[in-house]
Motif scaffolding. Structure first.
Motif, PDB file in Angstrom:
ATOM      1  N   ASP A 185     -49.033 140.688   3.481  1.00 39.09           N
ATOM      2  CA  ASP A 185     -49.785 141.955   3.477  1.00 39.09           C
ATOM      3  C   ASP A 185     -51.135 141.711   4.118  1.00 39.09           C
ATOM      4  O   ASP A 185     -51.522 140.559   4.363  1.00 39.09           O
ATOM      5  CB  ASP A 185     -49.932 142.538   2.053  1.00 39.09           C
TER       6      ASP A 185
ATOM      7  N   ASP B  54     -63.081 149.778  -5.634  1.00 41.24           N
ATOM      8  CA  ASP B  54     -62.189 150.205  -4.542  1.00 41.24           C
ATOM      9  C   ASP B  54     -60.939 150.932  -5.060  1.00 41.24           C
ATOM     10  O   ASP B  54     -59.813 150.426  -4.928  1.00 41.24           O
ATOM     11  CB  ASP B  54     -61.717 148.993  -3.707  1.00 41.24           C
TER      12      ASP B  54
ATOM     13  N   ARG C 206     -52.531 138.195   3.459  1.00 40.92           N
ATOM     14  CA  ARG C 206     -51.766 137.171   2.732  1.00 40.92           C
ATOM     15  C   ARG C 206     -50.824 136.530   3.732  1.00 40.92           C
ATOM     16  O   ARG C 206     -50.007 137.222   4.346  1.00 40.92           O
ATOM     17  CB  ARG C 206     -50.992 137.762   1.548  1.00 40.92           C
TER      18      ARG C 206
ATOM     19  N   ASP D 188     -59.106 135.916   5.003  1.00 43.93           N
ATOM     20  CA  ASP D 188     -59.833 136.611   3.931  1.00 43.93           C
ATOM     21  C   ASP D 188     -59.145 137.919   3.562  1.00 43.93           C
ATOM     22  O   ASP D 188     -59.228 138.372   2.421  1.00 43.93           O
ATOM     23  CB  ASP D 188     -61.254 136.987   4.398  1.00 43.93           C
TER      24      ASP D 188
HETATM   25  P1  TMP Z   1     -54.138 143.464  -3.277  1.00 45.77           P
HETATM   26  O1  TMP Z   1     -52.735 142.985  -3.495  1.00 45.77           O
HETATM   27  O2  TMP Z   1     -55.149 142.752  -4.125  1.00 45.77           O
HETATM   28  O3  TMP Z   1     -54.244 144.950  -3.381  1.00 45.77           O
HETATM   29  O4  TMP Z   1     -54.531 143.086  -1.771  1.00 45.77           O
HETATM   30  C1  TMP Z   1     -53.743 143.488  -0.682  1.00 45.77           C
HETATM   31  C2  TMP Z   1     -54.247 142.860   0.598  1.00 45.77           C
HETATM   32  O5  TMP Z   1     -55.524 143.368   0.948  1.00 45.77           O
HETATM   33  C3  TMP Z   1     -54.439 141.341   0.533  1.00 45.77           C
HETATM   34  O6  TMP Z   1     -54.017 140.781   1.771  1.00 45.77           O
HETATM   35  C4  TMP Z   1     -55.899 141.137   0.343  1.00 45.77           C
HETATM   36  C5  TMP Z   1     -56.500 142.332   1.010  1.00 45.77           C
HETATM   37  N1  TMP Z   1     -57.700 142.822   0.325  1.00 45.77           N
HETATM   38  C6  TMP Z   1     -58.919 142.804   0.978  1.00 45.77           C
HETATM   39  O7  TMP Z   1     -59.022 142.362   2.124  1.00 45.77           O
HETATM   40  N2  TMP Z   1     -60.006 143.299   0.323  1.00 45.77           N
HETATM   41  C7  TMP Z   1     -59.963 143.801  -0.930  1.00 45.77           C
HETATM   42  O8  TMP Z   1     -60.984 144.240  -1.453  1.00 45.77           O
HETATM   43  C8  TMP Z   1     -58.679 143.798  -1.600  1.00 45.77           C
HETATM   44  C9  TMP Z   1     -58.564 144.332  -3.005  1.00 45.77           C
HETATM   45  C10 TMP Z   1     -57.604 143.308  -0.926  1.00 45.77           C
END
Ligand code: TMP
Length: 255
Positions: A175, A129, A204, A201
């Motif tokens: 977030d 990603d 945060r 899921d």
């Molecule tokens: P990150 O800090 O890992 O970039 O994630 C930011 C927010 O996005 C966090 O709330 C988790 C969510 N997230 C997903 O739902 N799917 C994903 O694949 C990733 C990397 C993060």
């Protein structure tokens, strides 16, 4: 048990053909993954809770005029949604530094950001990603500039609304990640709508007083009591399903 044609199996959900054209059934699994599928596990009862939490939040958003794919919850693990063409971009909205932004810029987790920040990631597990800009999104044809404008406006509105909703139950929306899709109307008109799910899921969620994590970071970081955290979010939203025999197993699938 209904036999349904499976359309797509993701990491946490399965999509089945819906009862009417243009609809799908979204089934919520207990499977959890992190770090683009490198870490795998099960969070018992997660599917039931996320189905309810996402139903609740999508209903609230529909009420304030945010278009979503959500139609209605069908049972403990399934909801009826509109079939949309998913835009292959994960939209992350951040209010407080945590996770990858904290690491990337060396900001202490928990530091409020100067303003809400919207980021885009190209949805592709094999590539982990990768983060992308509007330039990549338009140049590679994943979305048009008009679609991006609409996605930003909807994302900021969702952020404002959900930040307030969660604060009202003592939770900080640090977030979250959204996905959008194109909904094609019979008239030929296309509308950008919120798709996927909103749940611990992909958010945060920190307790507003103690900063205790009430989300999937407890699984990602092996912090324990993952089930308890998801239950606490549902409890505070006033939608904790009563424990009982009503859990729905996955439907038989036909190919
Ligand atoms: P990150 O800090 O890992 O970039 O994630 C930011 C927010 O996005 C966090 O709330 C988790 C969510 N997230 C997903 O739902 N799917 C994903 O694949 C990733 C990397 C993060």
């Amino acid at each position: 048990m209904a036999r349904r044609r499976m359309i797509y199996e993701g990491k946490a959900k399965v999509l089945f053909e819906g009862p009417e054209p243009g609809t799908l059934v979204q089934y919520f699994k207990d499977d959890a993954t992190a770090f683009n599928n490198k870490k795998k596990g099960t969070i018992t009862g997660k599917g039931v809770l996320n189905n309810r939490i996402s139903e609740y939040l999508m209903n609230r958003l529909n009420e304030i005029g945010v278009p979503t794919h959500f139609i209605r919850r069908l049972n403990m693990r399934e909801q009826l949604v509109r079939e949309v063409e998913i835009i292959p971009i994960e939209v992350v909205i951040r209010n407080v530094a945590a996770g990858s932004i904290a690491t990337r810029f060396g900001i202490a987790e928990g530091t409020p950001l100067p303003r809400s920040i919207v980021e885009y990631y190209y949805k592709n597990d094999e590539l982990n990603d990768p983060m992308v800009s509007e330039e990549h999104i338009t140049a590679f044809g994943w979305a048009t500039i008009q679609e991006i404008d609409e996605i930003i406006a909807l994302s900021l509105r969702i952020n404002d609304y959900l930040s307030g909703l969660f604060l009202g139950i003592g939770i900080k929306l640090v977030d979250f990640k959204l996905e959008f899709g194109r909904l094609w109307h019979e008239s030929g008109d296309m509308q950008i709508v919120l798709a996927d799910e909103i749940s611990p899921d992909n958010c945060r969620l920190w307790d507003a007083k103690t900063n205790e994590k009430l989300d999937k970071d407890r699984f990602r970081r092996d912090m324990g009591n993952v089930e308890g955290a998801y239950q606490e979010v549902a409890r505070r939203l006033g939608i904790l399903p009563e424990a009982g025999p009503a859990d729905a197993p996955a439907p038989d699938t036909v190919q």
